[in-house]
Motif scaffolding. Sequence first.
Motif, PDB file in Angstrom:
ATOM      1  N   ALA A 137      41.322  46.674  47.702  1.00  0.00           N
ATOM      2  CA  ALA A 137      42.746  46.439  47.965  1.00  0.00           C
ATOM      3  C   ALA A 137      43.208  47.100  49.257  1.00  0.00           C
ATOM      4  CB  ALA A 137      43.589  46.946  46.791  1.00  0.00           C
ATOM      5  N   THR A 138      42.781  48.324  49.520  1.00  0.00           N
ATOM      6  CA  THR A 138      43.244  49.025  50.716  1.00  0.00           C
ATOM      7  C   THR A 138      42.658  48.444  51.992  1.00  0.00           C
ATOM      8  OG1 THR A 138      41.506  50.696  50.518  1.00  0.00           O
ATOM      9  CG2 THR A 138      43.640  51.194  49.491  1.00  0.00           C
ATOM     10  N   ARG A 139      41.701  47.548  51.857  1.00  0.00           N
ATOM     11  CA  ARG A 139      41.088  46.898  53.018  1.00  0.00           C
ATOM     12  C   ARG A 139      41.439  45.412  53.085  1.00  0.00           C
ATOM     13  NH1 ARG A 139      38.177  50.952  50.825  1.00  0.00           N
ATOM     14  NH2 ARG A 139      37.299  52.470  52.276  1.00  0.00           N
ATOM     15  N   GLY A 140      42.334  44.973  52.204  1.00  0.00           N
ATOM     16  CA  GLY A 140      42.799  43.593  52.221  1.00  0.00           C
ATOM     17  C   GLY A 140      41.772  42.574  51.766  1.00  0.00           C
ATOM     18  N   ILE A 141      40.826  42.990  50.928  1.00  0.00           N
ATOM     19  CA  ILE A 141      39.759  42.087  50.472  1.00  0.00           C
ATOM     20  C   ILE A 141      40.136  41.496  49.126  1.00  0.00           C
ATOM     21  CG2 ILE A 141      37.343  41.934  49.763  1.00  0.00           C
ATOM     22  CD1 ILE A 141      36.784  44.231  51.740  1.00  0.00           C
ATOM     23  N   ASN A 142      40.138  40.175  49.066  1.00  0.00           N
ATOM     24  CA  ASN A 142      40.438  39.455  47.838  1.00  0.00           C
ATOM     25  C   ASN A 142      39.193  39.380  46.955  1.00  0.00           C
ATOM     26  OD1 ASN A 142      42.107  37.755  46.124  1.00  0.00           O
ATOM     27  ND2 ASN A 142      40.717  36.107  46.743  1.00  0.00           N
ATOM     28  N   LEU A 143      39.380  39.596  45.663  1.00  0.00           N
ATOM     29  CA  LEU A 143      38.293  39.431  44.704  1.00  0.00           C
ATOM     30  C   LEU A 143      38.466  38.083  44.019  1.00  0.00           C
ATOM     31  CD1 LEU A 143      38.166  42.969  43.037  1.00  0.00           C
ATOM     32  CD2 LEU A 143      36.976  42.132  45.075  1.00  0.00           C
ATOM     33  N   SER A 144      37.438  37.249  44.074  1.00  0.00           N
ATOM     34  CA  SER A 144      37.507  35.953  43.417  1.00  0.00           C
ATOM     35  C   SER A 144      36.874  35.996  42.030  1.00  0.00           C
ATOM     36  CB  SER A 144      36.841  34.875  44.277  1.00  0.00           C
ATOM     37  OG  SER A 144      35.519  35.236  44.601  1.00  0.00           O
ATOM     38  N   LEU A 145      36.159  37.091  41.725  1.00  0.00           N
ATOM     39  CA  LEU A 145      35.579  37.270  40.392  1.00  0.00           C
ATOM     40  C   LEU A 145      35.523  38.761  40.085  1.00  0.00           C
ATOM     41  CD1 LEU A 145      33.956  36.141  37.870  1.00  0.00           C
ATOM     42  CD2 LEU A 145      31.923  36.728  39.187  1.00  0.00           C
ATOM     43  N   LEU A 146      35.965  39.119  38.900  1.00  0.00           N
ATOM     44  CA  LEU A 146      35.819  40.480  38.386  1.00  0.00           C
ATOM     45  C   LEU A 146      35.536  40.337  36.903  1.00  0.00           C
ATOM     46  CD1 LEU A 146      36.009  43.568  38.768  1.00  0.00           C
ATOM     47  CD2 LEU A 146      38.440  43.365  38.213  1.00  0.00           C
ATOM     48  N   ALA A 147      34.306  40.599  36.515  1.00  0.00           N
ATOM     49  CA  ALA A 147      33.905  40.450  35.115  1.00  0.00           C
ATOM     50  C   ALA A 147      33.259  41.746  34.647  1.00  0.00           C
ATOM     51  CB  ALA A 147      32.924  39.294  34.967  1.00  0.00           C
ATOM     52  N   SER A 148      33.687  42.233  33.492  1.00  0.00           N
ATOM     53  CA  SER A 148      33.116  43.475  32.962  1.00  0.00           C
ATOM     54  C   SER A 148      32.006  43.146  31.977  1.00  0.00           C
ATOM     55  CB  SER A 148      34.196  44.316  32.292  1.00  0.00           C
ATOM     56  OG  SER A 148      34.715  43.636  31.169  1.00  0.00           O
ATOM     57  N   ARG A 149      31.006  44.011  31.979  1.00  0.00           N
ATOM     58  CA  ARG A 149      29.883  43.892  31.056  1.00  0.00           C
ATOM     59  C   ARG A 149      29.582  45.294  30.529  1.00  0.00           C
ATOM     60  NH1 ARG A 149      31.153  39.380  31.360  1.00  0.00           N
ATOM     61  NH2 ARG A 149      30.079  37.674  32.346  1.00  0.00           N
ATOM     62  N   PRO A 150      29.546  45.466  29.194  1.00  0.00           N
ATOM     63  CA  PRO A 150      29.196  46.785  28.671  1.00  0.00           C
ATOM     64  C   PRO A 150      27.757  47.126  29.029  1.00  0.00           C
ATOM     65  CG  PRO A 150      29.411  45.178  26.896  1.00  0.00           C
ATOM     66  CD  PRO A 150      29.798  44.484  28.162  1.00  0.00           C
ATOM     67  N   ILE A 151      27.520  48.393  29.352  1.00  0.00           N
ATOM     68  CA  ILE A 151      26.173  48.823  29.699  1.00  0.00           C
ATOM     69  C   ILE A 151      25.316  48.940  28.454  1.00  0.00           C
ATOM     70  CG2 ILE A 151      24.832  50.762  30.639  1.00  0.00           C
ATOM     71  CD1 ILE A 151      27.106  51.121  32.669  1.00  0.00           C
ATOM     72  N   GLY A 152      25.898  49.438  27.361  1.00  0.00           N
ATOM     73  CA  GLY A 152      25.176  49.480  26.102  1.00  0.00           C
ATOM     74  C   GLY A 152      24.528  50.808  25.776  1.00  0.00           C
ATOM     75  N   ASP A 153      24.522  51.751  26.714  1.00  0.00           N
ATOM     76  CA  ASP A 153      23.889  53.038  26.411  1.00  0.00           C
ATOM     77  C   ASP A 153      24.852  53.993  25.705  1.00  0.00           C
ATOM     78  OD1 ASP A 153      25.487  53.583  28.588  1.00  0.00           O
ATOM     79  OD2 ASP A 153      23.922  54.550  29.774  1.00  0.00           O
ATOM     80  N   SER A 154      26.170  53.772  25.886  1.00  0.00           N
ATOM     81  CA  SER A 154      27.168  54.550  25.156  1.00  0.00           C
ATOM     82  C   SER A 154      28.504  53.830  25.247  1.00  0.00           C
ATOM     83  CB  SER A 154      27.274  55.977  25.697  1.00  0.00           C
ATOM     84  OG  SER A 154      27.789  55.975  26.998  1.00  0.00           O
ATOM     85  N   LEU A 155      29.408  54.176  24.353  1.00  0.00           N
ATOM     86  CA  LEU A 155      30.712  53.531  24.299  1.00  0.00           C
ATOM     87  C   LEU A 155      31.529  53.832  25.557  1.00  0.00           C
ATOM     88  CD1 LEU A 155      31.825  51.798  22.064  1.00  0.00           C
ATOM     89  CD2 LEU A 155      33.093  53.755  21.218  1.00  0.00           C
TER      90      LEU A 155
END
Length: 134
Positions: free
Chosen positions: A42-60
């Motif tokens: 955001a501070t560099r003016g870059i647009n994100l066209s995808l942001l998807a979260s994935r749990p790592i699975g090693d801990s909550l």
Amino acid sequence: RFVLVGRTVAPPPATGADKTSLVVELPDDHPGALLEMLEQFATRGINLSLLASRPIGDSLGRYRFVIDADGHIQDERMADALMGLRRFSPKVIFLGSYPRADRSIVRYSHRYADDVFVEARDWLRGLLSGEPGV
């Protein structure tokens, strides 16, 4: 979603209509961690066209984020954002910079133009070498 075949190669040259894909792991689970990661763009003016979260699975509470960002690693603003991400999280996986499928030119406000980033870096280098900070 991605397949890597062969050895590591440099990304193709920037076209002005590019996208960069990354996987970024939050270093720890604390209030504002996601905001700290997103501020690098955001501070560099870059647009994100995808942001998807994935749990790592090693801990909550541990997540990786798949990110598609408008721009190329050769763009000053994107290179600066990647350095910021690397300082924020030691687990940043660069998947590549490549031409966008729609070939749509990425437009930025003047304050995020590459020459503005170069001028700011040169100004800082001048300060470090003893030049006046005008």
